[in-house]
Design an enzyme around this catalytic site. Structure first.
Site, PDB file in Angstrom:
ATOM      1  N   ARG A  15       0.777  -1.153   0.119  1.00  0.00           N
ATOM      2  CA  ARG A  15      -0.034  -0.007   0.074  1.00  0.00           C
ATOM      3  C   ARG A  15       0.725   1.164   0.018  1.00  0.00           C
ATOM      4  O   ARG A  15       0.416   2.277   0.459  1.00  0.00           O
ATOM      5  CB  ARG A  15      -0.939   0.060   1.278  1.00  0.00           C
ATOM      6  N   LYS A  45       2.971  11.773 -10.887  1.00  0.00           N
ATOM      7  CA  LYS A  45       2.242  11.106 -11.665  1.00  0.00           C
ATOM      8  C   LYS A  45       2.712   9.869 -12.071  1.00  0.00           C
ATOM      9  O   LYS A  45       3.982   9.714 -12.482  1.00  0.00           O
ATOM     10  CB  LYS A  45       1.786  11.615 -13.007  1.00  0.00           C
ATOM     11  N   GLU A  86      10.391  19.138 -25.247  1.00  0.00           N
ATOM     12  CA  GLU A  86       9.534  19.441 -24.031  1.00  0.00           C
ATOM     13  C   GLU A  86      10.148  20.663 -23.157  1.00  0.00           C
ATOM     14  O   GLU A  86       9.640  21.584 -22.571  1.00  0.00           O
ATOM     15  CB  GLU A  86       9.545  18.147 -22.901  1.00  0.00           C
ATOM     16  N   LYS A 138       8.596  23.578 -13.008  1.00  0.00           N
ATOM     17  CA  LYS A 138       7.534  22.669 -13.104  1.00  0.00           C
ATOM     18  C   LYS A 138       7.327  22.434 -11.507  1.00  0.00           C
ATOM     19  O   LYS A 138       6.212  22.318 -11.267  1.00  0.00           O
ATOM     20  CB  LYS A 138       7.998  21.329 -13.877  1.00  0.00           C
ATOM     21  N   GLU A 150      -3.604  19.013 -10.762  1.00  0.00           N
ATOM     22  CA  GLU A 150      -3.791  19.654 -12.235  1.00  0.00           C
ATOM     23  C   GLU A 150      -5.291  20.103 -12.332  1.00  0.00           C
ATOM     24  O   GLU A 150      -6.139  19.762 -13.103  1.00  0.00           O
ATOM     25  CB  GLU A 150      -3.668  18.555 -13.205  1.00  0.00           C
ATOM     26  N   ARG A 194      -1.747  23.690 -13.336  1.00  0.00           N
ATOM     27  CA  ARG A 194      -0.908  22.695 -13.883  1.00  0.00           C
ATOM     28  C   ARG A 194      -1.005  22.198 -15.412  1.00  0.00           C
ATOM     29  O   ARG A 194      -0.562  21.687 -16.063  1.00  0.00           O
ATOM     30  CB  ARG A 194      -0.868  21.318 -12.923  1.00  0.00           C
ATOM     31  N   ASN A 226       0.385  21.498 -20.445  1.00  0.00           N
ATOM     32  CA  ASN A 226      -0.415  20.591 -21.769  1.00  0.00           C
ATOM     33  C   ASN A 226      -0.206  21.439 -23.024  1.00  0.00           C
ATOM     34  O   ASN A 226      -1.042  21.130 -23.950  1.00  0.00           O
ATOM     35  CB  ASN A 226      -1.876  20.363 -21.268  1.00  0.00           C
ATOM     36  N   HIS A 246      -0.201  19.990 -26.511  1.00  0.00           N
ATOM     37  CA  HIS A 246      -0.352  18.355 -26.264  1.00  0.00           C
ATOM     38  C   HIS A 246      -1.708  17.882 -26.845  1.00  0.00           C
ATOM     39  O   HIS A 246      -2.025  16.962 -26.913  1.00  0.00           O
ATOM     40  CB  HIS A 246      -0.196  17.956 -24.789  1.00  0.00           C
ATOM     41  N   HIS A 275      -0.769  15.106 -28.622  1.00  0.00           N
ATOM     42  CA  HIS A 275      -1.382  13.597 -28.250  1.00  0.00           C
ATOM     43  C   HIS A 275      -2.093  12.984 -29.495  1.00  0.00           C
ATOM     44  O   HIS A 275      -1.862  11.781 -29.874  1.00  0.00           O
ATOM     45  CB  HIS A 275      -2.202  13.896 -27.133  1.00  0.00           C
ATOM     46  N   HIS A 304       6.906  11.468 -28.849  1.00  0.00           N
ATOM     47  CA  HIS A 304       6.135  12.046 -28.009  1.00  0.00           C
ATOM     48  C   HIS A 304       6.515  13.655 -28.234  1.00  0.00           C
ATOM     49  O   HIS A 304       5.770  14.507 -28.929  1.00  0.00           O
ATOM     50  CB  HIS A 304       6.268  12.016 -26.553  1.00  0.00           C
TER      51      HIS A 304
HETATM   52 ZN    ZN Z   1       4.575  15.846 -22.954  1.00  0.00          ZN
END
Ligand code: ZN
Ligand code: ADP
Length: 360
Positions: free
Chosen positions: A123, A145, A187, A229, A239, A243, A247, A250, A254, A266
């Site tokens: 856990r 994340k 990035e 960041k 987010e 945050r 993106n 993106h 994406h 990416h």
């Molecule tokens: Zn990215």
């Protein structure tokens, strides 16, 4: 009968991030001085292990029996339920305890799956992240994340689980192949566009040194992006608002990445996303023509625009954007820059403007 369990989250997820050149050996010092775990389980991938096996032994594990190493295939496919099952079985065989910890040494794939395992084993146990790609150093290792993929979608199984320590050694970047390297530079450009005007100007002035992998230039860029960041994550960890600016590029990016069957990396997909979304910002968000041209130029001289979008019809790309955002109807929301170094979020944009920008 009803009872209310009042459970306010008040865990302290604070942790240190160390950034520098030739600092990998500090990992061992930090482990010994601050965590003193009973077992350390290192997860890395085949490419990284091949290049850094000796370094890992010399500077981290020595001959200590406390360390166990698992090497997974170097592929996005490793971020799978199958690899997770395999690692869960292997690691639990070791009879780990709450004082055991995981160490990720690798790119985003290794970092994401290691973080995920750390969040669920017993856990939740501690983990250290040693990111070795630019994308992992400036992006995925910061902000907690974790994720694995299913056969239907990427990153949809995941948790927020913060590492106990992140060590960013820019020496690792020297062995990246040029594609993987530029993929990461994209990035960095994105981060500069949404919040770091000076860093963007620095990139413009130093693009040749960037292409030559100049160590000092890289160190400065990584420091700028990680500091930025980190600030954003502290303001908005989950987010809900700020945050989202990360993106930028993106939504379109994406969609292109996914429509290529993940054959384009990416960073190249979001470079095209940034070009299209900058044009949307020019039309709808007050971005100046000068800034628009500067962005297009920098992306071009760094060889990041592969023009993959020209092979994909707008309607296909648009459907994908809607699908990704789980939206129906005619408007999508974007994070859009207002000028270089300043970005707003939740901007609704109509389909015809997206189309105009996409075809531009
Ligand atoms: Zn990215
Ligand atoms: P990313 O961090 O870009 O999201 P990955 O974890 O998939 O992605 O890493 C991309 C590729 O780079 C993988 O093939 C990985 O083995 C390789 N790699 C990671 N770090 C290094 C490094 N420092 N030197 C050379 N190759 C590396």
């Amino acid at each position: 009968m009803y009872l209310t369990l009042k459970l306010k989250k008040n865990f302290d997820y604070s942790h240190q991030i160390e950034i520098g050149k030739s600092i990998f050996s500090h990992t061992r010092e930090v482990i010994e001085n601050e965590f003193n775990p009973d077992k350390c389980i290192i997860i890395t991938d085949e490419n990284v292990f091949k290049i850094y096996k000796q370094k890992i032994k010399k500077e981290l594990t020595g001959n200590s029996k406390h360390f166990h190493i698992y090497v997974i295939p170097a592929d996005e496919k490793s971020k799978s339920q199958k690899t997770r099952d395999f690692l869960e079985n292997e690691i639990t065989k070791l009879r780990l305890s709450r004082d055991s910890m995981l160490i990720a040494i690798g790119g985003g794939v290794v970092g994401d799956i290691t973080g995920f395992l750390a969040s669920t084993l017993l856990r939740g146990i501690k983990y250290i992240n040693v990111p070795t790609t630019i994308i992992a150093q400036v992006d995925s290792s910061i902000g907690g994340k974790t994720a694995i993929n299913t056969k239907y979608a990427k990153n949809l199984i995941g948790t927020f689980h913060y590492p106990s320590f992140v060590l960013i050694d820019t020496d690792f970047l020297q062995t990246l192949d040029m594609d993987e390297y530029l993929n990461g530079i994209s990035e960095i450009i994105k981060t500069s566009l949404v919040g770091l005007e000076n860093t963007f100007s620095f990139l413009e002035k130093n693009y040749k040194s960037v292409l030559e992998k100049n160590e000092n230039v890289l160190l400065k860029l990584i420091k700028d992006c990680v500091s930025f960041k980190s600030k954003i994550v502290m303001i908005d960890p989950t987010e809900k608002n700020w945050r989202k600016i990360l993106n930028f590029g993106h939504t379109v990016g994406h969609a292109l990445e996914s429509l290529s069957g993940y054959r384009i990396k990416h960073g190249f997909a979001i470079a095209e996303g940034m070009i299209t979304e900058s044009y949307i910002a020019f039309v709808t968000n007050g971005l100046s023509e000068v800034d628009l041209l500067r962005i297009q130029y920098l992306i071009d001289i760094l060889n990041l625009d592969k023009k993959f979008r020209r092979k994909i019809s707008f309607n296909k790309a648009y459907d994908k954007m809607l699908y990704d955002k789980k939206k129906i109807g005619n408007s999508l929301t974007f994070s859009l820059i207002k000028k270089i170094g300043l970005c707003s979020f939740n901007n609704k944009v109509n389909k015809h403007i997206i189309e105009l920008a996409y075809r531009h």
